[in-house]
Enzyme design. Sequence first.
Site, PDB file in Angstrom:
ATOM      1  N   ASP A 489       3.158  -0.399  -0.362  1.00 45.01           N
ATOM      2  CA  ASP A 489       3.975   0.517   0.256  1.00 45.01           C
ATOM      3  C   ASP A 489       4.748  -0.188   1.026  1.00 45.01           C
ATOM      4  O   ASP A 489       5.858   0.089   1.767  1.00 45.01           O
ATOM      5  CB  ASP A 489       2.937   0.952   1.529  1.00 45.01           C
ATOM      6  CG  ASP A 489       2.097   2.414   1.172  1.00 45.01           C
ATOM      7  OD1 ASP A 489       2.871   3.194   0.271  1.00 45.01           O
ATOM      8  OD2 ASP A 489       1.215   2.590   1.635  1.00 45.01           O
TER       9      ASP A 489
HETATM   10  C1  BGC Z   1      -2.357   2.481   1.342  1.00 41.93           C
HETATM   11  C2  BGC Z   1      -1.943   2.710  -0.182  1.00 41.93           C
HETATM   12  C3  BGC Z   1      -1.149   1.864  -0.538  1.00 41.93           C
HETATM   13  C4  BGC Z   1      -1.807   0.531  -0.145  1.00 41.93           C
HETATM   14  C5  BGC Z   1      -0.948  -0.761  -0.404  1.00 41.93           C
HETATM   15  C6  BGC Z   1      -2.762   1.422   1.703  1.00 41.93           C
HETATM   16  O1  BGC Z   1      -2.971   1.185   3.157  1.00 41.93           O
HETATM   17  O2  BGC Z   1      -3.145   3.725   1.599  1.00 41.93           O
HETATM   18  O3  BGC Z   1      -1.555   4.100  -0.203  1.00 41.93           O
HETATM   19  O4  BGC Z   1      -1.010   1.666  -1.922  1.00 41.93           O
HETATM   20  O5  BGC Z   1      -1.848   0.364   1.139  1.00 41.93           O
HETATM   21  O6  BGC Z   1       0.310  -0.869   0.357  1.00 41.93           O
END
Ligand code: BGC
Length: 819
Positions: A489
Amino acid sequence: MTADNAASYGFFDDENREYVVTEPRTPYPWINYLGSENFFSLISNTAGGYSFYRDAKFRRLTRYRYNNVPMDDGGRYFYIRDGETIWNPGWKPTRTELDDYSCRHGMGYTRVAGAKNGLHCDVLFFVPPGDNVEIQKLTLRNDSQEEKQVQLFSLLEWCLWNAEDDTTNFQRNYSTGEVEVENSTIYHKTEYRERRNHYAFYHCNAELAGFDTSRDSFLGPYNGFDQPEAVTSGKPGNSIAHGWSPIASHAVDITLAPGESRELVFLLGYLEVAEEHKWESPGVINKAPAHELIARYGTVEQADASFAELGTYWENLLGGFQLQSHDPRLDRMVNIWNQYQCMVTFNMSRSASFFEAGIGRGMGFRDSNQDLLGFFHLQPERARERILDIAATQFEDGSVYHQYQPLTKRGNAAIGGNFNDDPLWLICSTTAYLRETGDFSILEQQVPFGNDENNCASMLEHLRRSFDHVTNNLGPHKLPLIGRADWNDCLNLNCFSTDPNESFQTTENKAGAIAESLMIAGAFVLYGTEYTDLCRHLGDDAEADRAGAAVRAMEQAVIEHGWDGEWFLRAYDAAGNKVGSNENEESKIFIESQGFCAMAGIGLEQGLVEKSLDSVQEHLDTPYGIVLNYPAFTRYHLEYGEISTYPPGYKENGGIFCHNNPWVMIGETVLGRGDQAYDYYCKQAPAFQDHVNLRKIEPYAYAQMVAGKEAPLPGEAKNSWLTGTAAWNYHTITEHILGIKPRFEGLLLDPCIPTAWQGYTVQRQFRGKQASIRVHNPDGVSKGVKRITLNGKEVAGQIVDLSACGDSCEIEVWMGGAG
Ligand code: BGC
């Protein structure tokens, strides 16, 4: 400080499937989850926490204050007033020193017990399957030589339903709170007079000496939970809350002869009432449904019977996969705690934990799809429903809502959209569901686009849209465009944010179809191949050929444009520059593209997978797991976004982001390196960790993140429970290391284990049959199967078809070199 080893704060009681906390001052609250269907509670080892019905944001029943001082204040508390001494069985909130303390976190229940001055108090908390109620069974025993006359007070604080509103909208909230009291039951009916068709109650099965429903009356306006005036004075106020802060507290007088004990049952219930039946008389709520619920659970015998049923419920669930190996820590993870955490992540997604406030995130599209990887074998019917709910938030062009709210099941863009990895996770979960269940009927199910019931297509068509979303969004190197971000993200390659008040997730992406992701490329090859195989299996050769060609083209693009010499690149940024290359000053190598390209076997023959995973070992591996990138960013990079906002060693910037470590473990099994795969597994699995003070969080739960090698305190974990780490590790250990892989045709047996293992046995339920699997490793190999028998008869190949067996069967697997 308590010594830093596994026994400092407690121990595993495997026979009872419990973790027993023996010291209330744990480094961080160690919590458990009660409930596995609709009614949920979070409960810490000192009885802190809260309850909600289905949706931690919109149906919060009891109040909890995050990031509070002292930590973890607020929960469901019992106060005992014994002469001048006031204490709690869970130590908090009075923190009166106890003569004895324990907290047993088990499967869907928590038992908190304390002793003081010859009195012993044990409270069992659980939520029975099938009903919306938390049962609290309290046992008070007089172990002294004298008669004891004590006062017992219960306490919980009502939350005004919408948890976000509850913490912000005080100009309204202080006027809305309403309660009713009927005998020993306190009803919370705030906003019931208007649009709410639900109320909650807190019941006690004893006659009351008094009660309180106003917090100010119970605590005294300037007191904390540790010194409630009603308790210190021994005088409940019989208060009726009008606005301000409604609570529920029962006061019960108890006299116990030496050796005598008394059992009480408290019920925290939630009820919905049809509009036309809401009122008993004007202003008086219809309590008939509450009476019914109380009549089902209100006695000690009923509470005991219901607790026994909960035990059977979990026994059956966990029975789906039971391992016997040489290492009790491994058995404990596989048989108990990892499966348990998979149930929790299935239910919570990333919504409610002691790190997620329950108001920030609903059910994430990619998160929930991945959580299913650890859940199919537990409750396949619920997994099916979940897949269909998730798929209904997909749009016609294959893109998706990034999250949906569990109460309404409708998608929303509150935490952004346009994450281009999202659609592929639907293929991941659906094909895994098909392999587990063989239920191909799901593919014909009509599923809406964008939650619009008038615009539906078959589930299979949804998968096709997912697949095509990637091929319709390719960049200059014919690699997938990243969109807002991919699985990571925080890798925001199109954001360029200079305003600290805007969110990397929701602010508008800058235009441009340049930034590409190697993680999505790897995922496309992996899940695109699964889609291709599915089409082939269904007899649609034309679609399988079309999809297969796109997958091969992607492999080619990765080999041509995604290989950096020693590892796979991570991405191309919006200017077309390499990300995760030896050419970069910072973050030369990232884990995600190594993991995904290795799992997909891209360039396997050319040695690329081996090289890339050797590079992971050289640059990213640490004693606590594999860091996400190295070297971490030391300053903010406008062109990379949120990833570079974190200090080095934390979260997505050089932290050990545990979720993605299993991708490398699986990659190692693709290479047949069982020792290395298992070494990575042991570095993460909670039951293997011995540094409890450093690690801080629950010794029985995976964390989302462990501080990486460039952080000030490597090995310190944060964000326990709600992480894809649970499902991925479960999937990895059971399918890729122990090697029991569901396939459309049956079970594929293909272990990849440390050479030192001599064998193990697994009891596995598969499509209604019970398979007893015994693996032998006489030659000390990591991979390779030379012989398999089913009920004593030789099987050709490595896939065992169980369809012709009776209810149970015996499978033996002999590993070893060819011939
Ligand atoms: C989120 C995921 C994401 C991951 C890496 C997590 O907090 O829930 O959707 O893929 O972080 O960024």
